[in-house]
Design an enzyme around this catalytic site. Structure first.
Site, PDB file in Angstrom:
ATOM      1  CD  GLU A   1      20.917   2.149 111.949  1.00 15.25           C
ATOM      2  OE1 GLU A   1      20.418   2.374 110.909  1.00 15.25           O
ATOM      3  OE2 GLU A   1      20.904   2.618 113.032  1.00 15.25           O
TER       4      GLU A   1
ATOM      5  CG  ASP B   1      21.958  -1.006 115.288  1.00 10.03           C
ATOM      6  OD1 ASP B   1      21.085  -1.071 114.349  1.00 10.03           O
ATOM      7  OD2 ASP B   1      22.519  -0.222 115.936  1.00 10.03           O
ATOM      8  CB  ILE B   2      26.117   0.393 112.515  1.00  5.43           C
ATOM      9  CG1 ILE B   2      26.475  -0.544 111.154  1.00  5.43           C
ATOM     10  CG2 ILE B   2      27.323   1.544 112.653  1.00  5.43           C
ATOM     11  CD1 ILE B   2      26.466   0.213 109.859  1.00  5.43           C
TER      12      ILE B   2
END
Length: 613
Positions: free
Chosen positions: A526, A482-483
């Protein structure tokens, strides 16, 4: 001198009925108290007037006109050490509370709380009305509460040790949080169905269940704590607004014919007029004083529900459908009557300890989600039947045409050649259609923005790899990435830059995948998932760390901006044991990602089941 003797006499008279609180004290619910009604505005004026105190516990109080309610709680600490306490007023909707605390014959400590004050001005910034107390050793203490409210006073009191109250609220919030989570899940499901199907009644279902959820969090004080802590007006008028809006929101669902109603299609506009009129009356009622606005909201809501019941009884729907709808309307009627009963003073005690409202709204949310889904299924079945009917008619026409062609085959060679040509064209068309179908299937498997495989294809691959891991007894590893702080990228650089960031992150991940069976999928937003068949935990951790380092070192240039970002990841590796639950891998890897987020982001965490406590 006479004043000091009067204070000492009042303190001693209160000590006779004082509750003994020692160092071992934990809790005392349904706390008894003494109350009186007086025109006094200050504690000194009240005590000087020699009030007539009466015993009370959880019964509603109805002060006479031009008087205020005063509550007295007497406490005694016979022990040698100071005891910390929390006095909880188990009614989140009281308008104004002024607490006067006195130990022995000392001066008063004054605290103010209630819905008429912003949350930040409460002594303890909490959804409940809490008064902190410190009982000195070997002392008598008295707490006086001056109460102002727009309606009947419902004042259930309880006394807690702070640690015990924290334990109680943790359990309370866990249970009610799970129930609220179910309602939120139904909101998400209805909105998702609306996104895919574009059926407006799913959007209406999202709206009404969302209003139920807002009404619950308002009644339980969480709305004031987390959503609108600085809006006193919304906290006081929120109940009347949400009660009316949630009742009126049933009208659009009735118009979709998911719920029984009396009006035929040609009179459907009457429901629209009723909805508009109800919204106007609701907004106008907020100009009234708080008591009248609350009573008006409940009165209109109960009238609407009774109207729904009458319309259902007179409708021509099947008996089972009518009975089910009547039960739901009766549950809504029960919920509104129960809440209104507290406003009228018909019921007393701690409303929050009785989950009637919560459970009723949960049942209503489940039913609404069910009938809307059933409505969609019925419409889809009807559409399929129509298509099948058209197809059968087309096939019959084709068969008749072929029969005629056979009868004319010998006499019409030119027509036969024409048929052959058309047949050839049809074959070409079918081949083109087949190629298009292959392209559509590929598009269906691929995320349109990042060009990596999508969530739907991931679910299929995960099931296949779980079965293979179980069959071949090989380790299956899964990484969820996950960003970090992606919302800041959108906020600072715009959603277009956010899309470029997601695509760049997908390319970074793809560059690090070496084996043909290792594949990355877009899991949502994301978030990405890497599926690693026949890969040990060490190998998965090494790959995740490589991606993390490459992400940290990468700099993206978009529209003149230099964007740097990091990633967090959760890793889970195991030999599959249960092929009926493939989502176990994603759930446990997601817990690892949650651990990485909690530990500061930009890191990799391996989740192992033995870590659960």
């Amino acid at each position: 001198m006479l004043w000091r003797w009067l204070l000492l006499w009042l303190c001693l008279s209160g000590a006779v009925q004082a509750l003994e609180v020692s160092a071992e004290f934990k809790q005392h619910q349904a706390l008894s108290y003494q109350y009186t009604f007086s025109q006094a505005d200050t504690i000194q004026t009240l005590l000087a007037s020699d009030p007539n105190w009466q015993s009370g516990q959880r019964q509603p109080l109805k002060p006479p006109a031009n008087t205020q309610a005063w509550i007295r709680v007497s406490l005694h600490n016979p022990g040698p050490i100071e005891v910390p306490l929390l006095l909880s007023i188990d009614n989140n909707l009281l308008d104004k509370i002024t607490a006067y605390i006195r130990h022995d014959d000392a001066s008063f400590l004054t605290l103010a709380l209630g819905d008429a004050l912003p949350l930040m001005q409460r002594p303890i910034k909490h959804e409940a009305q809490l008064i902190p107390l410190e009982l000195p050793a070997q002392s008598h203490s008295q707490v006086y509460l001056q109460l102002s409210h727009h309606g009947t006073l419902n004042i259930p009191l309880s006394l807690w040790h702070p640690i015990e109250y924290l334990k109680y609220k943790s359990k309370f919030n866990l249970v009610y949080g799970i129930l609220a989570g179910f309602i939120l899940a139904m909101i998400a499901i209805n909105f998702t169905l609306y996104s895919f199907t574009r059926r407006r009644y799913f959007l209406h279902g999202t709206l009404i269940i969302g209003l139920f959820w807002l009404l619950i969090v308002h009644l339980y004080g969480f709305g004031y704590r987390y959503l609108y802590g600085s809006s006193v007006w919304l906290q006081q008028y929120g109940q009347s607004l949400l009660v009316m809006f949630s009742t009126l929101a049933l009208i659009p669902i009735q118009r979709s014919k998911a719920l029984p109603n009396l009006l035929p299609i040609k009179h459907d506009r009457k429901l629209t007029h009723l909805l508009v009129l109800g919204l106007i009356l609701t907004l106008l009622s907020q100009l009234l004083p708080l008591t009248q606005a609350t009573f008006a909201a409940y009165g209109m809501a109960l009238t609407l529900v009774l109207g729904y019941i009458v319309c259902t009884l007179r409708s021509r729907y099947r008996r089972t459908t009518k009975i089910t709808a009547l039960l739901i309307y009766l549950i809504l009627l029960l919920t509104l009557s129960y809440q209104f009963g507290f406003e009228l003073g018909l019921f007393g005690g701690a409303q929050l300890d009785r989950p009637v409202t919560y459970i009723c709204y949960l049942i209503l949310s489940l039913y609404i989600s069910f009938v809307l889904t059933r409505q969609f299924i019925l419409e889809r079945e009807k559409h399929i039947k129509t298509q099948q009917h058209k197809l059968a008619r087309t096939q019959a026409e084709d068969a008749l045409l072929k029969e005629k062609l056979k009868l004319q085959e010998q006499a019409q060679e030119e027509l036969e050649n024409s048929i052959d040509e058309r047949t050839f064209e049809l074959q070409v068309t079918l081949r083109e259609l087949e190629e298009k179908n292959h392209e559509l299937e590929k598009l269906n498997m691929e995320d349109p923005m990042t060009k990596v495989k999508n969530r739907r294809y991931f679910d299929k691959r995960l099931m296949m790899e779980v079965r293979r891991s179980r069959r071949e007894q090989t380790t299956l590893s899964l990484i969820i990435l996950d960003i970090d702080f992606f919302k800041k990228v959108n906020d600072n650089y715009g959603h277009l830059a956010g899309d470029h960031t997601i695509c760049a992150f997908a390319r970074l991940i793809e560059k690090h995948l070496k084996r043909p069976h290792d594949e990355v999928f877009r899991y949502g937003g994301e978030e990405f998932v890497i599926l690693l068949p026949n890969t040990s935990q060490e190998g998965a951790l090494e790959l995740a760390e490589q991606i993390r380092q490459a992400t940290e070192a990468h700099e993206l240039k978009v529209a003149g901006h230099h964007i740097k970002f990091t990633t967090s990841a959760g890793v889970y590796s195991a030999i599959a044991q249960n092929t009926n639950n493939p989502t176990l891998f994603t759930d446990l890897a997601d817990k690892g990602l949650y651990m990485a987020k909690q530990q500061g982001r930009n890191r990799i965490c391996i989740y192992q089941p033995k870590q659960e406590t």
